[in-house]
Scaffold this motif. Structure first.
Motif, PDB file in Angstrom:
ATOM      1  N   VAL A 165       1.740   6.998  -6.883  1.00 35.11           N
ATOM      2  CA  VAL A 165       0.799   8.061  -7.241  1.00 35.11           C
ATOM      3  C   VAL A 165       1.428   9.425  -6.986  1.00 35.11           C
ATOM      4  O   VAL A 165       1.342  10.340  -7.825  1.00 35.11           O
ATOM      5  CB  VAL A 165      -0.522   7.904  -6.459  1.00 35.11           C
ATOM      6  N   PHE A 172      -5.356  -1.479  -3.083  1.00 32.27           N
ATOM      7  CA  PHE A 172      -6.022  -1.181  -1.813  1.00 32.27           C
ATOM      8  C   PHE A 172      -7.285  -2.023  -1.646  1.00 32.27           C
ATOM      9  O   PHE A 172      -7.655  -2.393  -0.529  1.00 32.27           O
ATOM     10  CB  PHE A 172      -6.367   0.296  -1.721  1.00 32.27           C
ATOM     11  N   ALA A 201      -3.048   1.724  -7.735  1.00 29.29           N
ATOM     12  CA  ALA A 201      -3.146   1.880  -6.280  1.00 29.29           C
ATOM     13  C   ALA A 201      -4.529   1.499  -5.775  1.00 29.29           C
ATOM     14  O   ALA A 201      -4.667   0.817  -4.752  1.00 29.29           O
ATOM     15  CB  ALA A 201      -2.812   3.317  -5.892  1.00 29.29           C
ATOM     16  N   LYS A 242       0.830  -1.209   0.000  1.00 26.01           N
ATOM     17  CA  LYS A 242       0.000   0.000   0.000  1.00 26.01           C
ATOM     18  C   LYS A 242       0.866   1.262   0.000  1.00 26.01           C
ATOM     19  O   LYS A 242       0.556   2.245  -0.686  1.00 26.01           O
ATOM     20  CB  LYS A 242      -0.936  -0.009   1.206  1.00 26.01           C
ATOM     21  N   THR A 243       1.953   1.236   0.780  1.00 26.30           N
ATOM     22  CA  THR A 243       2.857   2.386   0.802  1.00 26.30           C
ATOM     23  C   THR A 243       3.486   2.604  -0.568  1.00 26.30           C
ATOM     24  O   THR A 243       3.601   3.741  -1.047  1.00 26.30           O
ATOM     25  CB  THR A 243       3.961   2.181   1.861  1.00 26.30           C
ATOM     26  N   LEU A 289      -2.702   5.734 -10.286  1.00 24.14           N
ATOM     27  CA  LEU A 289      -3.883   5.828  -9.432  1.00 24.14           C
ATOM     28  C   LEU A 289      -4.752   4.577  -9.546  1.00 24.14           C
ATOM     29  O   LEU A 289      -5.218   4.030  -8.532  1.00 24.14           O
ATOM     30  CB  LEU A 289      -4.689   7.071  -9.796  1.00 24.14           C
ATOM     31  N   VAL A 313       0.844   4.181  -2.936  1.00 25.19           N
ATOM     32  CA  VAL A 313       0.652   5.618  -2.686  1.00 25.19           C
ATOM     33  C   VAL A 313       1.865   6.408  -3.181  1.00 25.19           C
ATOM     34  O   VAL A 313       1.731   7.487  -3.785  1.00 25.19           O
ATOM     35  CB  VAL A 313       0.413   5.874  -1.186  1.00 25.19           C
ATOM     36  N   SER A 314       3.056   5.878  -2.959  1.00 21.80           N
ATOM     37  CA  SER A 314       4.275   6.566  -3.394  1.00 21.80           C
ATOM     38  C   SER A 314       4.335   6.696  -4.916  1.00 21.80           C
ATOM     39  O   SER A 314       4.787   7.716  -5.443  1.00 21.80           O
ATOM     40  CB  SER A 314       5.510   5.818  -2.879  1.00 21.80           C
TER      41      SER A 314
END
Length: 387
Positions: free
Chosen positions: A283, A379, A375, A276-277, A372, A280-281
């Motif tokens: 994006v 998620f 991600a 998940k990290t 995006l 996000v990174s």
């Protein structure tokens, strides 16, 4: 930790990635010097990647159904095959189509080794012979960086053919390293009580795992597109190929400490949080690249390599191992590696088309969409476990 086995595995990773630095990273320069056109080079490399995407799950199914040292034997066979495919065109006067076909097969064999290398780490750990995967993979990145500088210098001073011979020697060294592994997989195989499933059953059995791989593919598309066409990103900002070299150097060195100590990081955070990290990174990186005002800003953005690729690449191993049964372990590794390789091939193709017809801003905006979407999929799926 079994230090001697970790040392051998690190040498394995180093020899492999140092060879890749030549035959993959300098493939365009080598093939152009041999008389191929840019279009032909693109087709050859894309075909090699796509062939490996298709074949990796099939090779993995064979490894899962095998017993004893099957994974090691397959890795050794692919290593020797790649060395032969790259060396023969330098030794014989071949027609252009045969030269290209052998290089394509060499790229395929090289790509196809990745899930088997991951599986060797898993097999050693399953047999009670712990291997520090993160340290080994970090040493592979270090070897890649050094080999890229060495191969580039050799090609500029001595000619394109030297790249091949450096890589062939490294592949031969890799074969010796693989042949010297202790008989660990047999011990792991004795613990397996369930027969490995077919590819079709695998997709149905691990449906959430397979859906999550779509997210990995989209992140790989963004990563490959922006890294391989970085020259087009920095040029409107006043940069050149030297700027690209600096950016890639920064990216390599910020990922290195993460990979070297990844096992400790994984024990603290777990594969789900790391994925998940990373998502996000990616994006954040995509948005910052779209908005970057200068070349120094690009350098700063490359620092995110520490939480994008450096998190995603090794976490794939742990994620596959956690979500897929031991009897299907090699297929699980192959599916996630194939998903990433497919994303890279798609990103290279999409980036070229977007640049040619719409320009760099549209390519970067599309990259935001890819990151995006990837991600969001991760998620929604990485917490789901298949029954």
């Amino acid at each position: 930790m079994n230090r001697s086995l970790t040392f051998r595995y690190s040498l394995h990773q180093m020899a492999y990635w140092a060879a890749v630095a030549g035959v993959v990273s300098f493939a365009s320069a080598y093939l152009l010097a041999k008389g191929f056109s840019a279009g032909q080079v693109g087709v050859l490399l894309a075909a090699g990647n796509l062939l490996s995407c298709t074949a990796q799950p099939l090779l993995a199914a064979r490894a899962d159904h095998g017993r004893g040292r099957t994974v090691f034997r397959m890795t050794l066979g692919l290593t020797l095959s790649a060395a032969v495919c790259f060396a023969v065109p330098e030794l014989l006067a071949l027609p252009r189509w045969a030269f290209g076909a052998l290089y394509l097969l060499g790229v395929f064999a090289t790509d196809a080794m990745i899930p088997l290398m991951n599986a060797i780490s898993v097999a050693c750990n399953a047999a009670g012979r712990p291997v520090n995967y993160g340290f080994g993979r970090g040493m592979g990145s270090l070897a890649f960086s050094g080999a890229a500088l060495a191969v580039g210098g050799a090609m500029s001073r001595l000619g394109a053919g030297w790249m091949i011979w450096i890589s062939v020697v490294l592949l031969a060294l890799n074969a010796l390293i693989v042949a010297g592994y202790p008989p660990v997989e047999a011990a792991a195989a004795e613990r397996q009580r369930t027969e490995s499933c077919s590819l079709g059953v695998f997709v149905r059995r691990y449906r959430w795992y397979c859906v999550s791989l779509t997210g990995v593919t989209l992140l790989a598309m963004f990563h490959a597109m922006t890294e391989n066409y970085l020259i087009e990103v920095v040029r409107p900002l006043g940069g050149d190929s030297g700027s690209v070299g600096v950016a890639l150097f920064i990216a390599t060195w910020v990922e290195l400490p993460v990979l070297l100590w990844f096992d400790r990081l994984h024990r603290r955070l777990g594969d789900v949080r790391l994925l998940k990290t990373a998502a996000v990174s990616f994006v954040v990186k995509a948005v910052l690249l779209l908005l970057a005002p200068s070349v120094p800003a690009i350098y700063a953005i490359e620092l995110l390599q520490a939480t994008t690729y450096a998190f995603l690449s090794p976490t794939q191993l742990y994620y596959a191992n956690a979500r897929v049964g031991r009897e299907d372990m090699v297929k699980g590794q192959a599916f996630i590696t194939a998903a990433y390789t497919l994303g890279c091939a798609a990103g290279n193709f999409a980036g070229g088309q977007l640049l040619q017809y719409f320009g760099v801003r549209t390519m970067l905006a599309s990259g935001v969409g890819m990151a995006l979407a990837g991600a969001v999929i991760l998620f929604l799926t990485v917490n789901r476990r298949d029954s």
